[in-house]
Design a protein around this motif. Structure first.
Motif, PDB file in Angstrom:
ATOM      1  N   GLU A  88      14.861  63.869 -21.556  1.00  0.00           N
ATOM      2  CA  GLU A  88      13.410  63.664 -21.722  1.00  0.00           C
ATOM      3  C   GLU A  88      12.599  64.395 -20.667  1.00  0.00           C
ATOM      4  O   GLU A  88      11.412  64.672 -20.870  1.00  0.00           O
ATOM      5  N   HIS A  89      13.209  64.717 -19.554  1.00  0.00           N
ATOM      6  CA  HIS A  89      12.491  65.399 -18.474  1.00  0.00           C
ATOM      7  C   HIS A  89      13.036  66.796 -18.225  1.00  0.00           C
ATOM      8  O   HIS A  89      12.831  67.370 -17.141  1.00  0.00           O
ATOM      9  N   GLY A  90      13.707  67.367 -19.238  1.00  0.00           N
ATOM     10  CA  GLY A  90      14.200  68.735 -19.135  1.00  0.00           C
ATOM     11  C   GLY A  90      15.344  68.898 -18.162  1.00  0.00           C
ATOM     12  O   GLY A  90      15.550  69.988 -17.613  1.00  0.00           O
ATOM     13  N   LEU A  91      16.106  67.844 -17.973  1.00  0.00           N
ATOM     14  CA  LEU A  91      17.200  67.850 -17.008  1.00  0.00           C
ATOM     15  C   LEU A  91      18.538  67.673 -17.718  1.00  0.00           C
ATOM     16  O   LEU A  91      18.585  67.331 -18.907  1.00  0.00           O
ATOM     17  N   SER A  92      19.613  67.864 -16.979  1.00  0.00           N
ATOM     18  CA  SER A  92      20.951  67.676 -17.541  1.00  0.00           C
ATOM     19  C   SER A  92      21.827  66.970 -16.515  1.00  0.00           C
ATOM     20  O   SER A  92      21.480  66.894 -15.328  1.00  0.00           O
ATOM     21  N   PRO A  93      22.986  66.458 -16.950  1.00  0.00           N
ATOM     22  CA  PRO A  93      23.883  65.788 -15.999  1.00  0.00           C
ATOM     23  C   PRO A  93      24.298  66.674 -14.831  1.00  0.00           C
ATOM     24  O   PRO A  93      24.623  66.177 -13.753  1.00  0.00           O
ATOM     25  N   GLU A  94      24.291  67.993 -15.022  1.00  0.00           N
ATOM     26  CA  GLU A  94      24.662  68.902 -13.948  1.00  0.00           C
ATOM     27  C   GLU A  94      23.657  68.882 -12.805  1.00  0.00           C
ATOM     28  O   GLU A  94      23.965  69.303 -11.677  1.00  0.00           O
ATOM     29  N   ASP A  95      22.434  68.392 -13.057  1.00  0.00           N
ATOM     30  CA  ASP A  95      21.421  68.314 -11.998  1.00  0.00           C
ATOM     31  C   ASP A  95      21.657  67.138 -11.064  1.00  0.00           C
ATOM     32  O   ASP A  95      21.119  67.106  -9.950  1.00  0.00           O
ATOM     33  N   LEU A  96      22.447  66.158 -11.503  1.00  0.00           N
ATOM     34  CA  LEU A  96      22.714  64.990 -10.663  1.00  0.00           C
ATOM     35  C   LEU A  96      23.514  65.386  -9.426  1.00  0.00           C
ATOM     36  O   LEU A  96      24.419  66.226  -9.499  1.00  0.00           O
ATOM     37  N   GLN A  97      23.191  64.775  -8.302  1.00  0.00           N
ATOM     38  CA  GLN A  97      23.949  65.009  -7.074  1.00  0.00           C
ATOM     39  C   GLN A  97      24.793  63.791  -6.686  1.00  0.00           C
ATOM     40  O   GLN A  97      25.221  63.655  -5.545  1.00  0.00           O
ATOM     41  N   THR A  98      25.041  62.929  -7.644  1.00  0.00           N
ATOM     42  CA  THR A  98      25.985  61.837  -7.429  1.00  0.00           C
ATOM     43  C   THR A  98      27.399  62.414  -7.341  1.00  0.00           C
ATOM     44  O   THR A  98      27.708  63.416  -7.995  1.00  0.00           O
ATOM     45  N   PRO A  99      28.277  61.807  -6.564  1.00  0.00           N
ATOM     46  CA  PRO A  99      29.662  62.283  -6.544  1.00  0.00           C
ATOM     47  C   PRO A  99      30.365  61.938  -7.856  1.00  0.00           C
ATOM     48  O   PRO A  99      30.126  60.863  -8.417  1.00  0.00           O
TER      49      PRO A  99
END
Length: 328
Positions: free
Chosen positions: A107-118
């Motif tokens: 919804e905000h133009g993001l993807s799971p690859e943008d997450l910085q969680t380990p």
């Protein structure tokens, strides 16, 4: 030559200045203790019960998440319902959790690859077993804090803030989180560290943590704090999961706000403004349920869910031979 008494192993006492909050009883023999600190606030915010040193600073770990979610709202992200509950969650990694995280990112133009969680496995043991049995590997989105991180990234995208450095303590969002934590706790942050998910973590006292949860429940409708509390209480399965005590408590005791944290931290506020917070000093989460159930009992909560939360059996040969039980 040493005596046999000198050679006999003894249970060490890692926190001799703190009271025993729970004891480990196996086959009628007390084989261990869990010490810690606990505070209970009355409806007017005054301290009603104090055990140990509840004014000492602790890292609240994931009990900080309601405050982090409130900061995201204050920064301008329009979240509500399940999405806001998930922003304050330590989710179990069930399919409905992961599906909504993906939707929030998209919804905000993001993807799971943008997450910085380990990369991680689902927090819930049943989900983790099924996940591995399906041949899957650790992923960033599966980590229990991915809903919080999705919300943080979304507000950065909205405001044109740096997304690569969204976990830097100097980032505008994290500075706002710092401010919200201090306002909610009614005290200055004693130290800043790094949580397991990589986000900045602010140390406050257990009194401050209980005060913050009380403030979220008693806040005026429409405020960021009240919106977070209302979303968590309306959608508790998104805050934790179907097999988690926070979910059970918020579902079965109307108006209750509950959030656990790693290293055996727990905070709860009741609808009337009474609140509690505690930390088991050795970080053992196995003592959380019995201590929480006892504290709820002291507050007069006698719902069946309290017994369910407090049950912590010990097994021997696959048979129940003891329990972890509260000792205060």
């Amino acid at each position: 030559m040493t005596s046999s008494a000198a050679r006999t192993p003894a249970i060490s006492d890692p926190a001799p200045g703190l009271p025993v909050l729970a004891e480990v009883v196996r086959s009628g023999f007390t084989e261990g203790h869990h010490r810690g600190s606990l505070v209970v606030l009355a409806a007017d915010g005054s301290v009603e019960l104090s055990l140990g040193d509840p004014m000492a600073p602790v890292f609240p770990r994931s009990s900080s998440k309601p405050m982090q979610a409130a900061a995201v709202l204050r920064a301008g992200l329009d979240l509500a319902g399940e999405r806001l509950a998930l922003a304050a969650a330590s989710h179990s990694g069930e399919d409905f959790h992961l599906d909504l995280v993906r939707k929030m990112l998209t919804e905000h133009g993001l993807s799971p690859e943008d997450l910085q969680t380990p990369p991680d496995l689902p927090l819930d043991a049943v989900e983790a077993e099924a996940y591995l049995a399906a041949g899957r590997v650790r992923e960033r989105i599966t980590m229990n804090c991915s809903g919080k991180h999705a919300a943080m990234l979304a507000v950065c995208a909205r405001n044109g803030w740096d997304m690569d450095g969204y976990l830097d303590p100097a980032h505008p969002l994290q500075q706002l989180v710092h401010q919200v934590v201090e306002e909610a706790a009614g005290e200055e942050v004693a130290a800043v560290g790094t949580d397991g998910c990589g986000a900045p973590l602010m140390a406050i006292s257990l009194v401050g943590l209980a005060r913050a949860f009380r403030g979220f429940v008693t806040a005026e409708p429409g405020t960021a704090e009240r919106r977070v509390a209302d979303a968590m209480r309306a959608h508790p399965e998104y805050v934790a999961g179907t097999r988690r005590p926070d979910t059970w408590l918020m579902r079965e005791v109307p108006g209750t706000l509950s959030k656990m944290g790693a290293e055996a931290v727990q905070a709860v506020a009741l609808a009337d403004g009474r609140a509690l917070a505690f930390k088991i000093d050795d970080g053992s989460t196995r003592a959380l349920g019995p201590v929480l159930a006892r504290a709820l009992g002291l507050l007069g909560i006698d719902a069946p869910v309290v017994g369910r939360i407090g049950r912590a059996p010990l097994l021997g040969g696959g048979v129940e031979v003891g329990e972890i039980r509260a000792a205060f």
